[in-house]
Design a protein around this motif. Structure first.
Motif, PDB file in Angstrom:
ATOM      1  N   MET A  89       0.848  -1.194   0.000  1.00 18.20           N
ATOM      2  CA  MET A  89       0.000   0.000   0.000  1.00 18.20           C
ATOM      3  C   MET A  89       0.882   1.241   0.000  1.00 18.20           C
ATOM      4  O   MET A  89       1.940   1.254   0.636  1.00 18.20           O
ATOM      5  N   VAL A  90       0.443   2.281  -0.697  1.00 18.77           N
ATOM      6  CA  VAL A  90       1.172   3.539  -0.767  1.00 18.77           C
ATOM      7  C   VAL A  90       0.506   4.538   0.177  1.00 18.77           C
ATOM      8  O   VAL A  90      -0.714   4.731   0.135  1.00 18.77           O
ATOM      9  N   ILE A  91       1.296   5.147   1.049  1.00 21.42           N
ATOM     10  CA  ILE A  91       0.786   6.190   1.933  1.00 21.42           C
ATOM     11  C   ILE A  91       1.540   7.482   1.648  1.00 21.42           C
ATOM     12  O   ILE A  91       2.701   7.473   1.246  1.00 21.42           O
ATOM     13  N   ARG A  92       0.857   8.589   1.845  1.00 21.77           N
ATOM     14  CA  ARG A  92       1.431   9.906   1.561  1.00 21.77           C
ATOM     15  C   ARG A  92       1.347  10.793   2.784  1.00 21.77           C
ATOM     16  O   ARG A  92       0.368  10.732   3.528  1.00 21.77           O
ATOM     17  N   ARG A  93       2.354  11.607   2.935  1.00 18.90           N
ATOM     18  CA  ARG A  93       2.408  12.530   4.064  1.00 18.90           C
ATOM     19  C   ARG A  93       2.185  13.941   3.564  1.00 18.90           C
ATOM     20  O   ARG A  93       2.818  14.378   2.596  1.00 18.90           O
ATOM     21  N   LYS A  94       1.264  14.639   4.219  1.00 16.79           N
ATOM     22  CA  LYS A  94       0.942  16.003   3.805  1.00 16.79           C
ATOM     23  C   LYS A  94       2.002  16.987   4.309  1.00 16.79           C
ATOM     24  O   LYS A  94       2.602  16.794   5.359  1.00 16.79           O
ATOM     25  N   GLY A  95       2.184  18.031   3.541  1.00 15.58           N
ATOM     26  CA  GLY A  95       3.095  19.097   3.917  1.00 15.58           C
ATOM     27  C   GLY A  95       2.625  20.417   3.338  1.00 15.58           C
ATOM     28  O   GLY A  95       1.768  20.454   2.443  1.00 15.58           O
ATOM     29  N   MET A  96       3.181  21.497   3.841  1.00 12.69           N
ATOM     30  CA  MET A  96       2.784  22.825   3.380  1.00 12.69           C
ATOM     31  C   MET A  96       3.508  23.176   2.084  1.00 12.69           C
ATOM     32  O   MET A  96       4.716  23.018   1.959  1.00 12.69           O
ATOM     33  N   ALA A  97       2.727  23.632   1.122  1.00 15.43           N
ATOM     34  CA  ALA A  97       3.269  24.177  -0.115  1.00 15.43           C
ATOM     35  C   ALA A  97       2.675  25.570  -0.269  1.00 15.43           C
ATOM     36  O   ALA A  97       1.584  25.739  -0.818  1.00 15.43           O
ATOM     37  N   GLY A  98       3.384  26.546   0.263  1.00 17.63           N
ATOM     38  CA  GLY A  98       2.815  27.881   0.321  1.00 17.63           C
ATOM     39  C   GLY A  98       1.714  27.932   1.373  1.00 17.63           C
ATOM     40  O   GLY A  98       1.885  27.476   2.499  1.00 17.63           O
ATOM     41  N   PRO A  99       0.539  28.411   1.007  1.00 18.62           N
ATOM     42  CA  PRO A  99      -0.544  28.537   2.000  1.00 18.62           C
ATOM     43  C   PRO A  99      -1.435  27.294   2.103  1.00 18.62           C
ATOM     44  O   PRO A  99      -2.380  27.291   2.890  1.00 18.62           O
ATOM     45  N   ILE A 100      -1.180  26.256   1.313  1.00 22.52           N
ATOM     46  CA  ILE A 100      -2.089  25.099   1.300  1.00 22.52           C
ATOM     47  C   ILE A 100      -1.337  23.825   1.668  1.00 22.52           C
ATOM     48  O   ILE A 100      -0.109  23.738   1.542  1.00 22.52           O
ATOM     49  N   TRP A 101      -2.133  22.813   2.123  1.00 22.42           N
ATOM     50  CA  TRP A 101      -1.581  21.493   2.430  1.00 22.42           C
ATOM     51  C   TRP A 101      -1.697  20.606   1.198  1.00 22.42           C
ATOM     52  O   TRP A 101      -2.748  20.546   0.556  1.00 22.42           O
ATOM     53  N   VAL A 102      -0.602  19.928   0.846  1.00 23.35           N
ATOM     54  CA  VAL A 102      -0.600  19.024  -0.300  1.00 23.35           C
ATOM     55  C   VAL A 102       0.112  17.735   0.093  1.00 23.35           C
ATOM     56  O   VAL A 102       0.864  17.687   1.071  1.00 23.35           O
ATOM     57  N   ASN A 103      -0.152  16.660  -0.675  1.00 27.11           N
ATOM     58  CA  ASN A 103       0.572  15.414  -0.484  1.00 27.11           C
ATOM     59  C   ASN A 103       1.978  15.562  -1.045  1.00 27.11           C
ATOM     60  O   ASN A 103       2.165  15.901  -2.213  1.00 27.11           O
ATOM     61  N   LYS A 104       2.966  15.332  -0.209  1.00 31.70           N
ATOM     62  CA  LYS A 104       4.347  15.552  -0.643  1.00 31.70           C
ATOM     63  C   LYS A 104       5.100  14.227  -0.744  1.00 31.70           C
ATOM     64  O   LYS A 104       5.346  13.722  -1.824  1.00 31.70           O
ATOM     65  N   ASN A 105       5.461  13.629   0.384  1.00 32.62           N
ATOM     66  CA  ASN A 105       6.276  12.420   0.372  1.00 32.62           C
ATOM     67  C   ASN A 105       5.397  11.172   0.364  1.00 32.62           C
ATOM     68  O   ASN A 105       4.415  11.086   1.102  1.00 32.62           O
ATOM     69  N   ALA A 106       5.755  10.209  -0.479  1.00 30.97           N
ATOM     70  CA  ALA A 106       5.019   8.944  -0.570  1.00 30.97           C
ATOM     71  C   ALA A 106       5.925   7.800  -0.136  1.00 30.97           C
ATOM     72  O   ALA A 106       7.113   7.770  -0.467  1.00 30.97           O
ATOM     73  N   ARG A 107       5.369   6.874   0.613  1.00 32.70           N
ATOM     74  CA  ARG A 107       6.097   5.700   1.066  1.00 32.70           C
ATOM     75  C   ARG A 107       5.246   4.463   0.806  1.00 32.70           C
ATOM     76  O   ARG A 107       4.016   4.508   0.900  1.00 32.70           O
ATOM     77  N   THR A 108       5.889   3.346   0.503  1.00 35.29           N
ATOM     78  CA  THR A 108       5.193   2.096   0.224  1.00 35.29           C
ATOM     79  C   THR A 108       5.310   1.155   1.410  1.00 35.29           C
ATOM     80  O   THR A 108       6.412   0.807   1.827  1.00 35.29           O
ATOM     81  N   VAL A 109       4.152   0.785   1.956  1.00 35.63           N
ATOM     82  CA  VAL A 109       4.108  -0.195   3.041  1.00 35.63           C
ATOM     83  C   VAL A 109       4.054  -1.584   2.418  1.00 35.63           C
ATOM     84  O   VAL A 109       3.217  -1.848   1.559  1.00 35.63           O
ATOM     85  N   LYS A 110       4.943  -2.456   2.845  1.00 39.14           N
ATOM     86  CA  LYS A 110       5.057  -3.768   2.221  1.00 39.14           C
ATOM     87  C   LYS A 110       4.253  -4.823   2.970  1.00 39.14           C
ATOM     88  O   LYS A 110       4.259  -4.873   4.198  1.00 39.14           O
ATOM     89  N   ASP A 111       3.539  -5.645   2.188  1.00 36.98           N
ATOM     90  CA  ASP A 111       2.906  -6.863   2.696  1.00 36.98           C
ATOM     91  C   ASP A 111       2.070  -6.593   3.952  1.00 36.98           C
ATOM     92  O   ASP A 111       2.326  -7.124   5.024  1.00 36.98           O
ATOM     93  N   ILE A 112       1.035  -5.778   3.787  1.00 38.91           N
ATOM     94  CA  ILE A 112       0.215  -5.357   4.921  1.00 38.91           C
ATOM     95  C   ILE A 112      -1.250  -5.672   4.620  1.00 38.91           C
ATOM     96  O   ILE A 112      -1.693  -5.552   3.478  1.00 38.91           O
ATOM     97  N   PRO A 113      -2.033  -6.115   5.604  1.00 40.42           N
ATOM     98  CA  PRO A 113      -3.455  -6.387   5.341  1.00 40.42           C
ATOM     99  C   PRO A 113      -4.246  -5.098   5.192  1.00 40.42           C
ATOM    100  O   PRO A 113      -4.001  -4.113   5.890  1.00 40.42           O
TER     101      PRO A 113
END
Length: 269
Positions: A89-113
């Motif tokens: 599964m791919v999860i994303r971490r939100k971060g500030m890009a100027g005045p708004i929150w956007v999805n920035k960094n993505a990480r892949t969780v391996k072998d998870i239910p």
């Protein structure tokens, strides 16, 4: 299967494990089953509940009668775990890009239910020692969450906590300690909730019988969750031919936009 039929099955299970000769082996036995082994997801599906029930044959005989008795320090506990197939599964971490929150960094969780639910007769730390709980991954705090990317310990903990928190918010990760009913140390029942957004596929149900800080028995039961009717046709087509499904989705969207515009023009004339 209705709960009436489940009760009939439970009575039959009790009869099977309690009617035994005086020369039977002095070891625990457990009979467990589900109220239904198939969950069908239709367009009207809004979630459901699953009844898990069973009976325990005690190992301690009572005099000449050969029936189990409860003695101090010999109480049984039951732990039930239901989880879907494991995948990445791919999860994303939100971060500030100027005045708004956007999805920035993505990480892949391996072998998870995609779905994990646990319920038990008591808090887990009162049933089994920590090494056994970790070995069987019993409880959300002990669920193995590993990442495809190399992460620092601090970053890994932050992503892990965020992932579990989001899955709990979607009712896809559930931990309910102390909700299994255990009657006279013989009969047990547990009810688990499945949300409308539960993933499809083959699930596995693990039922553990514990006593004295160790797992005595481990029973398994299959559970199938699948779409039916038109939803199943669309789901299978989307996963078997993703490119064609994307083209059809675009064409349907274009036609819907054109048709709504056509109707609006006709109504305004």
């Amino acid at each position: 299967m209705t709960r009436f039929h489940s009760l009939i099955l439970l009575i039959v299970g009790v009869a099977c494990i309690t009617v035994a000769g005086p020369e039977r082996a002095l070891a625990e036995r457990m009979v467990a089953d589900l109220s239904d082994h198939t969950i069908e997801i239709t367009s009207q599906f809004s979630g459901t509940e699953l009844l898990i029930f069973g009976a325990i044959e005690r190992a301690i005989p009572q005099g000449d009668g050969g029936h189990g008795v409860a003695i101090e320090g010999m109480d049984y506990d039951v732990i039930v775990v239901v989880q879907s197939e494991r995948h990445d599964m791919v999860i994303r971490r939100k971060g500030m890009a100027g005045p708004i929150w956007v999805n920035k960094n993505a990480r892949t969780v391996k072998d998870i239910p995609g779905y994990y639910a646990l319920t038990s007769t008591r808090p887990l730390e009162h049933i089994l020692p920590e090494p056994i709980l970790k070995g069987y991954q019993l409880g959300l705090d002990r669920l193995n969450v590993s990442f495809e990317q190399e992460l620092s310990e601090r970053e890994g903990e932050a992503y892990r906590a965020g992932f579990v928190r989001n899955m709990k918010a979607k009712d896809l990760y559930i931990e309910q300690e102390g909700l299994i009913s255990l009657l006279d140390e013989i009969l047990f029942r547990a009810v688990l909730h499945f949300p409308a957004n539960m993933p499809v596929g083959d699930y596995k149900v693990d039922i553990y019988l514990a006593r004295g800080g160790e797992i005595l028995l481990h029973e398994k039961a299959p559970l199938e969750v699948g779409k039916t009717g038109l939803e199943r046709v669309i789901y299978n087509f989307a996963h078997s031919h993703p490119a064609y499904y994307g083209i059809v989705a675009i064409l349907v969207a274009l036609f819907a936009g054109w048709f709504s515009g056509f109707v609006s023009r006709k109504m305004s004339v």
